[in-house]
Write a protein that holds these residues in place. Sequence first.
Motif, PDB file in Angstrom:
ATOM      1  N   PHE A 259      -9.402   5.998   2.991  1.00  0.00           N
ATOM      2  CA  PHE A 259      -7.962   6.207   3.707  1.00  0.00           C
ATOM      3  C   PHE A 259      -7.483   6.391   2.386  1.00  0.00           C
ATOM      4  CE2 PHE A 259      -3.895   3.799   5.369  1.00  0.00           C
ATOM      5  CZ  PHE A 259      -3.876   5.460   5.762  1.00  0.00           C
ATOM      6  N   ARG A 260      -7.511   5.454   1.164  1.00  0.00           N
ATOM      7  CA  ARG A 260      -6.068   4.719   0.183  1.00  0.00           C
ATOM      8  C   ARG A 260      -7.146   6.534  -0.508  1.00  0.00           C
ATOM      9  NH1 ARG A 260      -4.023   1.070  -2.841  1.00  0.00           N
ATOM     10  NH2 ARG A 260      -4.915  -1.050  -1.848  1.00  0.00           N
ATOM     11  N   ALA A 261      -7.673   7.097  -0.520  1.00  0.00           N
ATOM     12  CA  ALA A 261      -8.186   8.400  -1.492  1.00  0.00           C
ATOM     13  C   ALA A 261      -7.358   9.194  -0.798  1.00  0.00           C
ATOM     14  CB  ALA A 261      -9.630   7.855  -1.589  1.00  0.00           C
ATOM     15  N   VAL A 262      -7.564   9.349   0.302  1.00  0.00           N
ATOM     16  CA  VAL A 262      -7.208  10.233   1.044  1.00  0.00           C
ATOM     17  C   VAL A 262      -5.741  10.771   1.029  1.00  0.00           C
ATOM     18  CG1 VAL A 262      -6.425  11.810   3.561  1.00  0.00           C
ATOM     19  CG2 VAL A 262      -8.524  10.246   3.020  1.00  0.00           C
ATOM     20  N   MET A 263      -5.067   9.067   1.251  1.00  0.00           N
ATOM     21  CA  MET A 263      -3.407   9.139   1.033  1.00  0.00           C
ATOM     22  C   MET A 263      -2.910   9.230  -0.601  1.00  0.00           C
ATOM     23  SD  MET A 263      -2.484   8.721   3.965  1.00  0.00           S
ATOM     24  CE  MET A 263      -0.301   9.133   3.755  1.00  0.00           C
TER      25      MET A 263
ATOM     26  N   PHE B  42       1.182  -1.303  -0.071  1.00  0.00           N
ATOM     27  CA  PHE B  42       0.015   0.031   0.147  1.00  0.00           C
ATOM     28  C   PHE B  42       0.817   1.198  -0.190  1.00  0.00           C
ATOM     29  CE2 PHE B  42      -1.854   3.448   3.234  1.00  0.00           C
ATOM     30  CZ  PHE B  42      -2.364   3.998   1.736  1.00  0.00           C
ATOM     31  N   TRP B  43       2.208   1.366   0.904  1.00  0.00           N
ATOM     32  CA  TRP B  43       2.585   1.952   0.566  1.00  0.00           C
ATOM     33  C   TRP B  43       3.220   2.618  -0.412  1.00  0.00           C
ATOM     34  CZ3 TRP B  43       1.399   5.565   4.370  1.00  0.00           C
ATOM     35  CH2 TRP B  43       0.577   5.133   5.337  1.00  0.00           C
ATOM     36  N   ARG B  44       3.685   1.588  -0.734  1.00  0.00           N
ATOM     37  CA  ARG B  44       4.325   1.682  -2.352  1.00  0.00           C
ATOM     38  C   ARG B  44       3.584   2.387  -3.147  1.00  0.00           C
ATOM     39  NH1 ARG B  44       5.717  -4.203  -1.957  1.00  0.00           N
ATOM     40  NH2 ARG B  44       8.038  -4.306  -0.813  1.00  0.00           N
ATOM     41  N   ALA B  45       2.596   1.844  -2.949  1.00  0.00           N
ATOM     42  CA  ALA B  45       1.325   3.032  -4.102  1.00  0.00           C
ATOM     43  C   ALA B  45       1.341   4.120  -4.103  1.00  0.00           C
ATOM     44  CB  ALA B  45      -0.239   1.953  -3.587  1.00  0.00           C
ATOM     45  N   VAL B  46       1.406   4.241  -2.550  1.00  0.00           N
ATOM     46  CA  VAL B  46       1.205   6.089  -2.258  1.00  0.00           C
ATOM     47  C   VAL B  46       2.184   6.371  -2.992  1.00  0.00           C
ATOM     48  CG1 VAL B  46       1.252   7.501  -0.510  1.00  0.00           C
ATOM     49  CG2 VAL B  46       0.128   5.779  -0.159  1.00  0.00           C
TER      50      VAL B  46
ATOM     51  N   THR C 248      -9.500  10.001  -8.640  1.00  0.00           N
ATOM     52  CA  THR C 248      -9.077   9.271  -7.179  1.00  0.00           C
ATOM     53  C   THR C 248     -10.239   9.211  -6.905  1.00  0.00           C
ATOM     54  OG1 THR C 248      -6.966   9.570  -6.733  1.00  0.00           O
ATOM     55  CG2 THR C 248      -8.782   8.941  -5.111  1.00  0.00           C
ATOM     56  N   LEU C 249     -11.485  10.576  -6.415  1.00  0.00           N
ATOM     57  CA  LEU C 249     -13.310  10.526  -5.994  1.00  0.00           C
ATOM     58  C   LEU C 249     -13.714   9.911  -6.862  1.00  0.00           C
ATOM     59  CD1 LEU C 249     -14.318  12.213  -4.214  1.00  0.00           C
ATOM     60  CD2 LEU C 249     -15.033  13.983  -6.072  1.00  0.00           C
TER      61      LEU C 249
ATOM     62  N   VAL D  63     -16.314  -1.468   1.036  1.00  0.00           N
ATOM     63  CA  VAL D  63     -14.656  -1.103   0.485  1.00  0.00           C
ATOM     64  C   VAL D  63     -13.742  -0.009   0.776  1.00  0.00           C
ATOM     65  CG1 VAL D  63     -15.731   0.290  -1.900  1.00  0.00           C
ATOM     66  CG2 VAL D  63     -13.250  -1.325  -2.169  1.00  0.00           C
ATOM     67  N   TRP D  64     -14.741   1.234   1.691  1.00  0.00           N
ATOM     68  CA  TRP D  64     -14.488   2.528   1.702  1.00  0.00           C
ATOM     69  C   TRP D  64     -14.410   1.769   2.744  1.00  0.00           C
ATOM     70  CZ3 TRP D  64     -19.496   5.938   1.475  1.00  0.00           C
ATOM     71  CH2 TRP D  64     -19.210   6.958  -0.436  1.00  0.00           C
ATOM     72  N   THR D  65     -14.161   0.772   3.606  1.00  0.00           N
ATOM     73  CA  THR D  65     -13.535   0.682   4.951  1.00  0.00           C
ATOM     74  C   THR D  65     -12.644  -0.283   4.517  1.00  0.00           C
ATOM     75  OG1 THR D  65     -15.247  -0.111   6.018  1.00  0.00           O
ATOM     76  CG2 THR D  65     -15.911   2.311   6.541  1.00  0.00           C
ATOM     77  N   SER D  66     -13.057  -1.293   4.760  1.00  0.00           N
ATOM     78  CA  SER D  66     -12.230  -2.486   4.250  1.00  0.00           C
ATOM     79  C   SER D  66     -11.025  -2.462   3.397  1.00  0.00           C
ATOM     80  CB  SER D  66     -13.275  -3.911   4.229  1.00  0.00           C
ATOM     81  OG  SER D  66     -13.045  -3.757   2.111  1.00  0.00           O
TER      82      SER D  66
END
Length: 269
Positions: A94-98, A10-14, A82-83, A246-249
């Motif tokens: 969380f992914r969207a915000v990051m 996930f952090w690699r994606a960010v 992203t939105l 999916v918004w939380t999981s």
Amino acid sequence: MASEFKKMIFWRAVVAEFFAMSLFIFISIGSALGFQFPVTANKTTTPIQDNVKVSLAFGVAIATMAQSVGHISGAHLNPAVTLGLLLSCQISIFRAVMYIIAQCLGAVVGTAILSGVTSSLEKNSLGLNELAEGINSGQGLGIEIIATLQLVLCVLATTDRRRNDVSGSAPLAIGLSVALGHLLAIDYTGCGINPARSFGSAVVSNNFVDHWIFWVGPLIGGASAALIYDFILAPRTSDVVDRMKVWTSGQVEEYDLDADDSRVEMKPK
């Protein structure tokens, strides 16, 4: 959210969103600024911006970055995209915000580096988006909404797993959509279909005049594209409440292109 937070992938994606955004900004805005430098050998002293050149530069740059990091982050490279994917229940909040934070930081870094490279340029706007003379805020907002809507609609259509008729290159299709948006909007607003790109120029040049247009317009366009595609053009069969999990999981079977990290890749199924 916790499951994504703990995953290195996930952090690699960010990081990929940040790095690719920095490169995209440097290349695309750099192409727009290049026309201002006189070419002595050609006796060019009053160069005129070539909108086709700039539009293609933005489109090809986004296609190249999508091909380069699409398998890592999905290559959103745009808060409006992203939105749109968030409202389409394809990524977590969380992914969207990051991603949006990474995109904005990448845009600022890319613009700052470009500022140093082009420091000798007089009246260097660094690609700042602004309304053309005679265009009011409402008209500019409308242009940004339409230009962004067609882009996010293209992203949703080319990455829809339910389709088996997609051939060719999804990154190229999305790049052409970016170029199309620029061909439409450059003369009116400078084309601000990417809020992060507009933010980078505004921060480095310290000019936020009418900046709200380049956030509100693209975000409305991205949100509208998601709602139109998911509920009118290509309705999903799954229940909306189930999809919203999916918004939380961060994972949902219908949209998950990668069972490990729920990436939405810029490529056809």
